[in-house]
Write a protein that holds these residues in place. Structure first.
Motif, short mmCIF file in Angstrom:
data_model
loop_
_atom_site.label_atom_id
_atom_site.label_comp_id
_atom_site.label_asym_id
_atom_site.label_seq_id
_atom_site.Cartn_x
_atom_site.Cartn_y
_atom_site.Cartn_z
N GLY A 38 48.85 36.30 41.97
CA GLY A 38 49.41 37.21 40.68
C GLY A 38 48.76 38.46 40.34
O GLY A 38 49.49 39.33 39.83
N LEU A 39 47.56 38.52 40.27
CA LEU A 39 46.60 39.57 39.77
C LEU A 39 46.43 40.64 41.14
O LEU A 39 46.56 41.62 40.76
N LEU A 51 37.97 39.64 48.37
CA LEU A 51 36.92 40.04 48.56
C LEU A 51 36.90 41.49 49.35
O LEU A 51 36.14 42.58 49.11
N ALA A 52 37.52 41.58 50.40
CA ALA A 52 37.98 42.73 51.18
C ALA A 52 38.45 43.75 50.51
O ALA A 52 37.99 44.97 50.49
N GLY A 53 39.42 43.52 49.69
CA GLY A 53 39.80 44.53 48.66
C GLY A 53 39.09 44.97 47.43
O GLY A 53 39.04 46.12 47.39
N ARG A 54 38.09 44.09 47.33
CA ARG A 54 37.17 44.37 46.15
C ARG A 54 36.25 45.49 47.05
O ARG A 54 35.75 46.54 46.33
N GLU A 55 35.82 45.26 48.29
CA GLU A 55 35.04 46.02 48.86
C GLU A 55 35.64 47.41 49.20
O GLU A 55 34.78 48.62 49.01
N ARG A 56 36.78 47.42 49.25
CA ARG A 56 37.57 48.73 49.34
C ARG A 56 37.65 49.47 48.02
O ARG A 56 38.21 50.82 47.95
N GLY A 57 37.16 48.84 47.20
CA GLY A 57 37.34 49.48 45.63
C GLY A 57 38.74 49.30 44.95
O GLY A 57 38.88 50.28 43.92
N GLU A 58 39.48 48.48 45.53
CA GLU A 58 40.95 48.32 44.98
C GLU A 58 40.73 47.60 43.54
O GLU A 58 40.12 46.87 43.53
N HIS A 59 41.60 48.24 42.67
CA HIS A 59 41.49 47.73 41.17
C HIS A 59 42.08 46.45 41.14
O HIS A 59 41.18 45.45 40.37
N SER A 111 42.24 43.99 43.31
CA SER A 111 41.37 42.76 43.86
C SER A 111 40.07 42.67 43.13
O SER A 111 39.47 41.61 42.82
N THR A 112 39.53 43.80 42.43
CA THR A 112 38.26 43.82 41.86
C THR A 112 38.57 43.14 40.45
O THR A 112 37.69 42.06 40.13
N LEU A 113 39.75 43.51 39.86
CA LEU A 113 40.11 42.60 38.41
C LEU A 113 40.31 41.17 38.80
O LEU A 113 39.58 40.16 37.90
N ALA A 114 40.96 40.76 39.94
CA ALA A 114 41.19 39.39 40.35
C ALA A 114 39.81 38.60 40.34
O ALA A 114 39.64 37.38 39.96
N PHE A 115 38.92 39.18 41.20
CA PHE A 115 37.64 38.70 41.33
C PHE A 115 36.65 38.64 40.09
O PHE A 115 36.27 37.63 39.71
N ASP A 116 36.97 39.43 39.38
CA ASP A 116 36.24 39.48 37.84
C ASP A 116 36.85 38.23 37.03
O ASP A 116 35.98 37.54 36.30
#
Length: 410
Positions: A288-289, A299-307, A309-314
């Motif tokens: 959903g996020l 994690l791959a999206g977070r590595e690419r700096g995608e907002h 994916s980073t928010l979902a991880f956080d």
């Protein structure tokens, strides 16, 4: 040999493992899927033992066989499984199961230990289907098919909820009108109990410490995720509740949400009860996020700096820390923290960030140890860490087989 067949059934599929409990080794495993669809599928893998010390490597590696055919129901699925054993091995005449172990998702408040399946037990499992409508009927379908295929051996039910029957009333009670809750059996049950039990016992054995002396927190992080506080081998608190929806952020499930938000979505967005159910169970969580239900993609999206994916991880990590802190308080401190299941065993950034704020409680992660991947139990905390942090591969099938054999032998 003490051979046990373990069956883990869903509504349109079932997994199986044949285990030699003398060696605690898998002899064969398989998956029967797309049951009831126009074209079903079966996969059967024969596991060949590794070479003994000093012996040459085996010339034959594990062999997997696939086929597609119509599989109208679980009875037909068991016939496909039996045919795979007959054609590819191991022979069920030579490796005849002494018992069949069945994973059953919901035992309610009635079943607190592995139980020999009788007609009365089946009636109880069916009655409890109101608490797990997607799971218990499927478990019963496999039980019926298995008892038809293996009529002369004991069948044992191992319940996901059983390990959490040690929860005290303050931990399992929801603060709603008590008579209404009692009539409809609304309380916290907890799930993933087989995994939490296996991991906590494996951690104690690995450390060479008595289980009864340890305060543990176990994070079972897969597509479904839960965390349990375990004191002396007993579950004292767990994140999943009346259903597996409560608690941590998961692949497609929301975890904790203010119930009033659902009232708002019903009144203002016009969502029905069924639509809300689908939203929270299938279109929320990491999916959903971020649009991804798999942590590897997040994690791959977070590595690419995608907002997103980073928010979902956080958000995912924030919830892990919140429960870790709560369970530190419930236990009065912790000796061991373990990570298990697909995300817990493989996602080093999740482990590192989840533990990053727990230095006050004696948790110190070694970055190099945390980055290493292996198939066995390993320590990822520093040598001077007062709290030992482990990665412990779970093995629910082995735990089910152990409990099944105990019941069958007793």
């Amino acid at each position: 040999m003490s051979i046990v067949l373990v069956v883990n059934s869903g509504s349109s599929s079932f997994k199986y493992q044949l285990l030699d409990m003398t060696r605690q080794a898998v002899l064969a495993s398989g998956l029967i899927e797309r049951i009831g669809q126009p074209l079903g599928a079966g996969t059967h893998t024969v596991v060949f033992p590794p070479a003994a010390p000093g012996e040459a490597a085996p010339t034959v590696l594990d062999a997997t066989y696939d086929r597609e055919l119509e599989i109208p129901d679980h009875f037909a699925g068991f016939r496909v499984m039996l045919q795979a054993f007959a054609e590819h091995g191991p022979s069920l005449d030579e490796c005849a199961p002494v018992a069949i172990g069945h994973r059953v998702v919901h035992g309610g408040a009635r079943f607190f230990e592995p139980t020999l399946i009788t007609p009365l037990v089946e009636i109880n499992i069916e009655e409890l289907a109101v608490l797990a409508p997607l799971h218990n009927p499927a478990n019963l379908a496999a039980i019926a098919a298995a008892r038809h295929a293996f009529p002369d051996v004991p069948h044992v039910a191992v319940f996901d909820t059983a390990f959490h029957q040690t929860l005290a009333a303050p931990a399992y009670t929801y603060a709603i009108e008590k008579d209404l809750a009692a009539r409809h059996r609304i309380r916290r049950y907890g799930f993933h109990g087989t995994s939490h039990k296996f991991v906590s016992e494996a951690a104690a054995q690995f450390l060479g410490r008595p289980l009864e002396e340890l305060k543990q927190i176990v994070f079972h992080l897969g597509n479904g995720a839960s965390v349990t506080a375990i004191d002396g081998g007993r579950s004292v608190d767990t994140s999943m509740g009346f259903t597996p929806l409560e608690g941590l952020v998961m692949g497609t499930r929301s975890g904790d949400v203010d119930p009033a938000a659902l009232f708002q979505l019903g009144r203002r967005a016009g969502l029905s009860i069924d639509e809300l159910d689908e939203l929270l169970n299938k279109r929320s969580g990491l999916k959903g996020l971020s649009g991804f239900s798999d942590m590897r993609d997040v994690l791959a999206g977070r590595e690419r700096g995608e907002h997103d994916s980073t928010l979902a991880f956080d958000v995912y990590v924030h919830r892990l820390r919140a429960y870790a802190g709560a369970y530190l308080a419930q236990l009065g401190g912790v000796d061991v923290i373990s990570f298990t299941a697909g995300v817990g065993e493989n996602a080093a950034p999740v482990r590192a960030e989840a533990m990053a704020t727990l230095g006050f409680a004696g948790v110190r992660i070694d970055p190099q140890r945390n980055a290493v991947r292996s198939h066995g139990i390993r320590v990822i905390s520093t040598d001077d860490s007062p709290v030992t942090v482990l990665v412990v591969p779970t093995n629910e099938e082995l735990e089910i087989a152990r409990q099944t054999l105990q019941v069958a032998a007793g």
